[in-house]
Design a protein around this motif. Sequence first.
Motif, PDB file in Angstrom:
ATOM      1  N   LYS A  33       0.236  -0.496  -9.602  1.00 34.28           N
ATOM      2  CA  LYS A  33       1.097   0.672  -9.780  1.00 34.28           C
ATOM      3  C   LYS A  33       2.251   0.415 -10.743  1.00 34.28           C
ATOM      4  N   GLU A  34       2.452  -0.837 -11.128  1.00 34.38           N
ATOM      5  CA  GLU A  34       3.483  -1.119 -12.119  1.00 34.38           C
ATOM      6  C   GLU A  34       3.088  -0.614 -13.495  1.00 34.38           C
ATOM      7  N   GLU A  72      -1.732   6.202 -13.763  1.00 26.91           N
ATOM      8  CA  GLU A  72      -2.382   6.128 -12.455  1.00 26.91           C
ATOM      9  C   GLU A  72      -3.849   5.732 -12.621  1.00 26.91           C
TER      10      GLU A  72
END
Length: 872
Positions: free
Chosen positions: A62-63, A67
């Motif tokens: 998620k960094e 998405e």
Amino acid sequence: MYFGISPQDKAAAVAKGKDNTRGYMETALACPGMWLDLDIRGAAHKSNKLPPTLDAAIALIKEFPLEPTVLVHSGHGLQAWWLFKELWVFDTPEERKEAQDLVQRFQMTMKSKAEAHGWEIDSTFDLARVLRLPGTFNRKLKPEPVRVLHDTPYRYVPYDFEEYLVDVSYISRQSGKKINPVGVLAGVPQGQRDITLFKYACRLRSKGMTREEADALVLQAAANCTPPFPEATAKEKVASAWKYEAGTNAEQILDRLPERPEDVFEPETLAALAQLKQARVGDYARLKQQLKGKVNLNDLERAVNEKLKESRRLHIVEPDEPVPLLEEILPDIPLKELRRPYQWSINENGIWQDTKRGPVCACAVPVILTKRLKNIDTGDEKVELGFYRDGKWNYVVANRSTIFNKTTIIQIGNKSLPVSSENAKDFVRYLSDLERENLNILPVIKSTSHMGWSGKYFLPGAEGNLLLDVEEGGMSSVAGGYRVNGTMEEWVKIVEPLRQHPIARFVLAAAFATPLLKILGQRVFIIHSWGASRGGKTAALKAALSVWGDPEDLIASFNATKVGLERLAAFYRDLPLGIDERQVVGDKLGFIESLVYMLGTGKGKARGAKGGGLQAWNFWRTIVITTGEEPLSTSASAAGIKTRALEIYGIPITDESLASKIHHETRNNFGTAGPAFMMKLLQELKADSSMVSDDYFIIEEKLKEWHGDKIASHRAAIALIILADYYASQWIFEIEQEEALNQAIKLSETILSQLESAKDVQDSNRAYEYFLGWYGINVSHFGKNPPGGQRFGLTDGEYAYIFPPAFEKALKDGGYSSQRILRDWAEEGLIKTETKAGKRRFKTRKYDPETSCQAYFVAVKLPEGHFEQSDL
């Protein structure tokens, strides 16, 4: 059970390796998206350099700003997928290499994020990679199901990833001898291999490369040496480089000091020697032996030890000691609360320090640091200096590597700042002390070196607090073209009559459409308006460019190099690129077609940097608008050219007086409509984030329903442009919504009616038409007694049977590849084929009455009744 990430050309892969091979990067046919394969610490993977839990691995994923489409639990790890909107099918080897490079840069970006946590990620960027298949079991230990954890509707195009990826370059910013990475990778001759590979490893270390990545590059360089350098010894060079603290100048010290011992007592040299002594005593001792007889080693040892003590020393501020503020000393200082560094005196007479040598003047005028400029695209940083001279504050912006280096800082002396080789060393010491004293005070300003989108900002029109920062002498003159003159009311009055002319209106709408490319994930395309001279083509182009700025400054010419146009496109980024007068390059069809491909890819070539290594990639998402008296393509041009370019023939502005008026009046009225369009667009998107994609989908579906025979890429491009015309009609020209839509649809009908159908541009269809023409001219060479005794084959009226060499020459003369065309014709039933030993052949055996034996022919089907049957 595993599956291959990329579809493979099985025949080519087997020919390259074994029957059961998984394939190779060179035989990959397509790429489905981006992927990452993460191991998780546990019974199967015991390394402490892995994410400890599934949640930690997901948090790392998620960094990345985009998405993922799918997350898969592989039993003892995690697969993450960012799928493309459509399979990226490779048309050329260059396109395959481009995909491989993009995936590698993506994984290197994620590696750098993992390193911040102390974790490692395996390199899995090879297009021939295989991964575990969801729905099966991982049997490494006890059976664990491979299952989908999460899926989303998100889909991407390759361009979406560019702005978030690291720049893989190895550029040295140090003085002394330089290492040219391109030269090293090409191989080093015997006698230079040992030290050169060590210095190359040091450079990779100093640039933040991981140990694994450095190993791969150094081993590649070692293999290319003459003779090849042993692999084990090459790895030792990397291991040696990794014993230094990150960022050390060890390479430069080893190079410089034996030849320049006079530099040994320079502060930066002593600091590097102190670091070397602390990190690797043996190398430090050997270096001292090299200096024996050149410097006093006792004095050197004392100086290095003092530097070690100094690096550990802290300044203790007494409770009643006042903080020295520069605003109390300097007049009208631009940055308040800036603190004076201890041991320095600053006033209107300059910057001074008391030393054992007596008072030293670092600069004859007061100088401060005012801000830091952080480039949000590259992460590079510049510093702004303010200096008081001639009764006012003046400002200079330069790279940190220039400002804080005594050798390069003299370059800014031509900006009226009194710095020279005499005071440069002391001046740099002062600036370093000033920055250290004010680390938390100096404001950080976000900057960018290109126009268009930068995150949530857009230049021009929605800059926010983003600053455009371009190098003087580079794009600064072009950047000056993006300015405002006149009012939007005046501009609308000038341009509105042009919208009564469909081609000119289409070109104008393209200028508004360019920022929508990124929102919709559309690829770059070209609009080429061509026809007889004095048709208003240049006037229409200038009107389009005046949407964003001064058309006289922004318009480009075909009389330019590809490199120049590439850099211009990269700077304009999400704004239109206008190129006038295609005829100036005459019949240089190769140049034109390579330019179309280059601009159409949206990405420039990899190039070496001045200091060694690679420059940052150039990329763009523009609509290229070109004009000329001749088309871009010919009948022999590949389908790739025709799908990338919308070639519109006709007179854009039939009223010569209107064209002349636009020529003259857009010189004084420009740059207002584009920013107004962007402000309204962002306002609408804030209220409805899917507005543009929803409207585009409706329009594109309608065009597909009405014009399904047209090229899909042409329909997509036209849908984008008429969507922009629809918006601009309402927001800029104040037309009611229903009427704006009717006008936009009418415009699309006019433009689509001029474009070729998908069948017209298929290479196989055009090649077949070419062949029939060739056969018609040479039909007498297919019978008895051919002219000049030159016989090409025979015919039975239904098929032309051609000797393979004659067929290959005929297609080559027409600009077609016989291998590619034969495959297409076989699929379309236009040639006879044979299957032997399970392999399909594109030739067939037939009895030849002239030679009285069987021979191989290419049998091409003839249209019924098209040619009269020749006697066999």
